[in-house]
Enzyme design. Structure first.
Site, mmCIF file in Angstrom:
data_model
loop_
_atom_site.group_PDB
_atom_site.id
_atom_site.type_symbol
_atom_site.label_atom_id
_atom_site.label_comp_id
_atom_site.label_asym_id
_atom_site.label_seq_id
_atom_site.Cartn_x
_atom_site.Cartn_y
_atom_site.Cartn_z
ATOM 1 N N CYS A 50 0.820 -1.213 0.000
ATOM 2 C CA CYS A 50 0.000 0.000 0.000
ATOM 3 C C CYS A 50 0.855 1.265 0.000
ATOM 4 C CB CYS A 50 -0.948 0.002 1.193
ATOM 5 S SG CYS A 50 -0.126 -0.120 2.793
ATOM 6 N N SER A 107 10.655 2.313 5.698
ATOM 7 C CA SER A 107 9.207 2.211 5.876
ATOM 8 C C SER A 107 8.612 3.524 6.367
ATOM 9 C CB SER A 107 8.866 1.100 6.873
ATOM 10 O OG SER A 107 9.297 -0.150 6.398
ATOM 11 N N GLN A 114 5.972 -5.616 8.670
ATOM 12 C CA GLN A 114 5.288 -6.128 7.489
ATOM 13 C C GLN A 114 6.167 -6.177 6.251
ATOM 14 O OE1 GLN A 114 1.568 -3.816 7.319
ATOM 15 N NE2 GLN A 114 0.561 -5.734 6.815
ATOM 16 N N GLN A 118 6.676 -8.928 3.196
ATOM 17 C CA GLN A 118 6.264 -8.582 1.833
ATOM 18 C C GLN A 118 7.400 -8.786 0.833
ATOM 19 O OE1 GLN A 118 5.009 -4.687 3.025
ATOM 20 N NE2 GLN A 118 2.850 -5.245 3.147
ATOM 21 N N GLY A 187 -16.863 0.894 18.387
ATOM 22 C CA GLY A 187 -16.416 1.932 17.465
ATOM 23 C C GLY A 187 -15.869 1.321 16.183
ATOM 24 N N GLY A 189 -14.072 3.527 13.798
ATOM 25 C CA GLY A 189 -13.260 4.573 13.173
ATOM 26 C C GLY A 189 -11.816 4.161 12.968
ATOM 27 N N VAL A 191 -9.033 4.553 14.861
ATOM 28 C CA VAL A 191 -8.365 3.861 15.968
ATOM 29 C C VAL A 191 -8.883 2.431 16.092
ATOM 30 C CG1 VAL A 191 -7.978 3.830 18.457
ATOM 31 C CG2 VAL A 191 -7.884 5.993 17.214
#
Length: 417
Positions: A50, A107, A114, A118, A187, A189, A191
């Site tokens: 990404c 990074s 990660q 990858q 929640g 969102g 976080v």
């Protein structure tokens, strides 16, 4: 100096993350094949995440213009869209860049884990499809080993550096056998997304509640977890051992009275208030058996971990500087190995032919005597060939292409292609 290696990349350093998508490849396998067919690369590996799209290539004379044109065609974009987004490196710079990747130094979040996985997946895919060969396989294998060693010795990746990962880590430290515990995330969102990612990565089951069931269902489809009704949750905190609360509600969702009622029918509970403003009544912390932590406390721990990581950067860079020439020598040596192998193979074939003639001339010679002669001739060939081959490898490691080319002519070695 390492001729023949190239890296072309579009990353978060030179392009907004939201704009990276246009440079990506829908089918990485097809893209690997396309680069080899259309840009003259003998070998290639694609690292696509990404935050970056990177091509690593190897050929006698890599051409950035061909790579650029092929990339645009494979991604379905106009070449002009690259603008200043496309960056490239060649030779030894490719080694250094790949080491910065595997060590976590390049990074967006320094030291994140990660990227190492990858990179491993990228070379595995290229190797499986036949897109990578001796040069890139060696390059990536060594970079992965070195990056792992650098991470382990410097601690660049230690400690949580997101509110989500730190919150989950704190729960792990404070509760035994978390896999058998019931976990609720209130929640959906940003976080909450970080918390869900961290829970999922560690293999924990969890429930998710939001203002509407549809929102919870959409969140769980993307992030994992099981959606539950918000109203049921507010009436039944007693069903959970751990609460992550990350909402924008302007009032207390988790009150002193509700938690007091819960404690009458169950043991302790850990509550992490990740909301701003807070949505858990601080008086809850005065109840026996309750462990409450808020966003400010967790954010300070994250900042401390990030400072610790940044303090390791200098040591990581120093280790990379020491590793680059070692890798460069190993890569250069690859040019000599096929010549040395072919020369040894030809010399041994000649030895075996002449040995067969000699044994035939000697007539009735015993098995042990024949073995002694065989061992003698093999030792002679290895002794005679050893010094020149070691000198050839040394010259190759030092980048002396003239010696390597001369050896190829002397031993009548014809390079593939």
């Amino acid at each position: 100096m390492i001729p023949g290696l190239i890296n072309a990349r579009v990353t978060f350093h030179n392009s907004p993350v939201h704009a990276l998508e246009r440079f990506t490849f829908r089918d990485v396998g097809a893209a690997l094949e396309g680069f080899r067919a259309g840009s003259g690369l003998d070998e290639c590996v694609i690292v696509q995440t990404c935050n970056r799209v990177e091509l690593f290539g190897a050929s006698a004379s890599p051409d950035m213009g061909s790579i650029r044109r092929t990339w645009a065609s494979l991604a379905g974009i106009d070449e002009s869209l690259f603008g200043g987004h496309l960056e490239s490196s060649g030779g030894g710079e490719v080694l250094e860049h790949l080491l910065r990747l595997t060590s976590g130094l390049d990074s967006m979040v320094v030291g994140e884990e990660q990227i190492l996985g990858q990179v491993k997946n990228a070379i595995t895919s290229a190797r499986t499809s036949g897109a990578s060969g001796r040069r890139l396989n060696t390059l990536f294998d060594r970079a992965i080993r070195s990056g792992t060693r650098i991470r382990n010795s410097t601690g660049i990746g230690s400690g949580g550096v997101s509110v989500g990962s730190m919150a989950v880590r704190l729960v792990e430290e404070n509760m035994d056998d978390l896999h058998s515990r019931s976990i609720l995330l209130i929640g959906t969102g940003e976080v909450s997304t970080l918390v869900a990612k961290s829970l999922g990565k560690r293999g924990y089951d969890f429930s998710v509640a939001s203002r509407t069931l549809q929102r919870s269902q959409a969140f769980c489809s993307a992030m994992g977890g099981s959606p539950v009704l918000f109203e049921d949750v507010l009436d039944g905190f007693g069903g959970y051992d751990v609460l992550f609360v990350a909402t924008g509600a302007p009032y207390f969702l988790v009150t002193y009275d509700k938690i007091s009622e819960v404690l009458e029918s169950r043991g302790g509970m850990m509550i992490l208030d990740l909301s701003n403003p807070r949505t858990v009544d601080e008086k809850v912390a005065t109840l026996g058996g309750i462990k409450l932590m808020n966003l400010d406390q967790i954010a300070e721990m994250v900042s401390k971990n990030m400072r610790n990581r940044m303090s390791s950067v200098g040591k990581v860079e120093q280790m990379i500087s020491g590793e680059v020439p070692v890798m460069e020598a190993a890569m250069n040596r690859l040019d000599a190995e096929p010549i040395a192998e072919a020369a040894f193979k030809e010399a041994d074939a000649l030895r075996r032919r002449e040995l067969a003639k000699a044994l035939q001339m000697l007539g009735n010679i015993g098995g042990n005597d024949a073995k002694v002669i065989d061992d003698l001739t093999r030792a002679l060939v290895e002794s005679i060939m050893s010094a020149p081959m070691n000198n050839l490898r040394r010259a190759s490691e030092e980048g002396d292409a003239d010696v390597v080319d001369a050896a190829a002519r002397l031993f009548d070695y014809r390079r593939p292609g």
